[in-house]
Write a protein that holds these residues in place. Sequence first.
Motif, mmCIF file in Angstrom:
data_model
loop_
_atom_site.group_PDB
_atom_site.id
_atom_site.type_symbol
_atom_site.label_atom_id
_atom_site.label_comp_id
_atom_site.label_asym_id
_atom_site.label_seq_id
_atom_site.Cartn_x
_atom_site.Cartn_y
_atom_site.Cartn_z
ATOM 1 N N GLN A 30 0.827 -1.210 0.000
ATOM 2 C CA GLN A 30 0.000 0.000 0.000
ATOM 3 C C GLN A 30 0.861 1.259 0.000
ATOM 4 O OE1 GLN A 30 -2.571 -0.749 3.464
ATOM 5 N NE2 GLN A 30 -4.162 -1.525 2.072
ATOM 6 N N GLY A 31 2.091 1.130 -0.464
ATOM 7 C CA GLY A 31 3.000 2.271 -0.521
ATOM 8 C C GLY A 31 2.479 3.396 -1.397
ATOM 9 N N ASN A 32 1.841 3.028 -2.511
ATOM 10 C CA ASN A 32 1.288 4.077 -3.380
ATOM 11 C C ASN A 32 0.118 4.788 -2.705
ATOM 12 O OD1 ASN A 32 3.147 3.296 -5.230
ATOM 13 N ND2 ASN A 32 1.703 2.690 -6.825
ATOM 14 N N ASP A 33 -0.683 4.036 -1.943
ATOM 15 C CA ASP A 33 -1.793 4.658 -1.215
ATOM 16 C C ASP A 33 -1.255 5.624 -0.156
ATOM 17 O OD1 ASP A 33 -3.502 3.118 -2.699
ATOM 18 O OD2 ASP A 33 -3.718 1.555 -1.172
ATOM 19 N N SER A 39 2.751 -12.609 3.181
ATOM 20 C CA SER A 39 1.453 -13.302 3.085
ATOM 21 C C SER A 39 0.302 -12.295 2.982
ATOM 22 C CB SER A 39 1.251 -14.208 4.304
ATOM 23 O OG SER A 39 1.344 -13.447 5.492
ATOM 24 N N LEU A 40 0.419 -11.210 3.720
ATOM 25 C CA LEU A 40 -0.619 -10.179 3.667
ATOM 26 C C LEU A 40 -0.608 -9.477 2.308
ATOM 27 C CD1 LEU A 40 -2.813 -8.419 4.949
ATOM 28 C CD2 LEU A 40 -0.996 -6.984 5.913
ATOM 29 N N ARG A 41 0.579 -9.222 1.819
ATOM 30 C CA ARG A 41 0.680 -8.566 0.507
ATOM 31 C C ARG A 41 0.074 -9.452 -0.575
ATOM 32 N NH1 ARG A 41 6.070 -7.459 -1.207
ATOM 33 N NH2 ARG A 41 7.036 -8.838 0.311
ATOM 34 N N ASN A 74 -3.113 1.676 8.770
ATOM 35 C CA ASN A 74 -3.682 1.963 7.451
ATOM 36 C C ASN A 74 -2.908 3.100 6.786
ATOM 37 O OD1 ASN A 74 -4.729 4.484 8.256
ATOM 38 N ND2 ASN A 74 -6.545 3.504 9.130
ATOM 39 N N PRO A 75 -3.102 3.322 5.486
ATOM 40 C CA PRO A 75 -2.326 4.352 4.777
ATOM 41 C C PRO A 75 -2.475 5.741 5.392
ATOM 42 C CG PRO A 75 -3.344 2.878 3.202
ATOM 43 C CD PRO A 75 -3.897 2.504 4.547
ATOM 44 N N GLY A 76 -3.651 6.042 5.929
ATOM 45 C CA GLY A 76 -3.854 7.357 6.539
ATOM 46 C C GLY A 76 -2.979 7.556 7.759
#
Lengths: 140, 187
Positions: free
Chosen positions: B13-16, B114-116, B170-172
Amino acid sequence: MTDNDARVIITNNPNVQQITSIDFAHSSEKLFAQILDYYGIQWEYEPHTFPLEWDDDGNIIEAFSPDFYLPQQDLYVELTTMRPQLITRKNRKLRRLQEIYPQVNIKLFKRGDLRTLMVKYGLDQEAGLITGSEAQKREI
Amino acid sequence: MGVITISRQLGSQGNDVAQEIASRLNYPVVCRELINQAAIRAGVPEVALATIDDLGLFGLHPSPEARKAYHHAVQVLMEEFSADGDVIIVGRAGQVILRNHPGVLHVKVIAPASLRACRIANQQGISLEAAGAQINASDRSRHDYLRRFYHVRWDDPELYDLIINTARLNPGTAACLICQALEDFGC
């Protein structure tokens, strides 16, 4: 035929197209388009035709339409099979194209076994269901 | 003038996170256009495709000369973006190219494999096995890129000011932490 005339490019379709609306000449071209979508790379299918030879009256007797144009990379892509005879013929056309249109960037891609890799990565089953713009939103 | 480099794993989620920071700070996110501009500037547009192709589907092998020209152009462009400031640079070894720039915050976004794989499988509607294969190929490609062209290990923690695991953040929240760190940098 003047030099300027020789540099006129015939535009078939300037709009970016989507896989579902295109009748690809070869299945490997569709696979290639699916890969471009996966990576979020904008593409156009056979958008331009480049005249290569003219008769004495200036009529076009040979032309070349590369399979893809990638506007973000300013790169044309031509796919070819691994058959040496076909590669030789296409290389000749590419050389001629670059003589007449030196500003045009073009790359010849030899078709490998794309489908095997795409199945391995789960791309062959789903790539046709998504559009280029949707693919560009993905994290890659 | 704030500059943030973000290195990320596929599915982390690096882009997020980058987009969240962008919306908070009103900074542009520079990623793919850096690749394309560098390749065009160096006159080797096919290197852009080879660079984007994490999974090795295109089978491209640019010449060492083409690679060298491309990497030089990446470095020059990245220095230009950094000099202009107020920008988020994603990928392209920003943590190495700009590592001696005192005002640049280097972040890595990670998550368990595993999550990715679960995230990629859900996102793309593919099997876990295929998603895992994408992650392995992408990790290998990004690791090799840093090792081969910049002689560093992608997973060397010393390259980063902040490493964020998005397994439970999370990303936020991640973006909030990064903005706080940037503020502490005096930017």
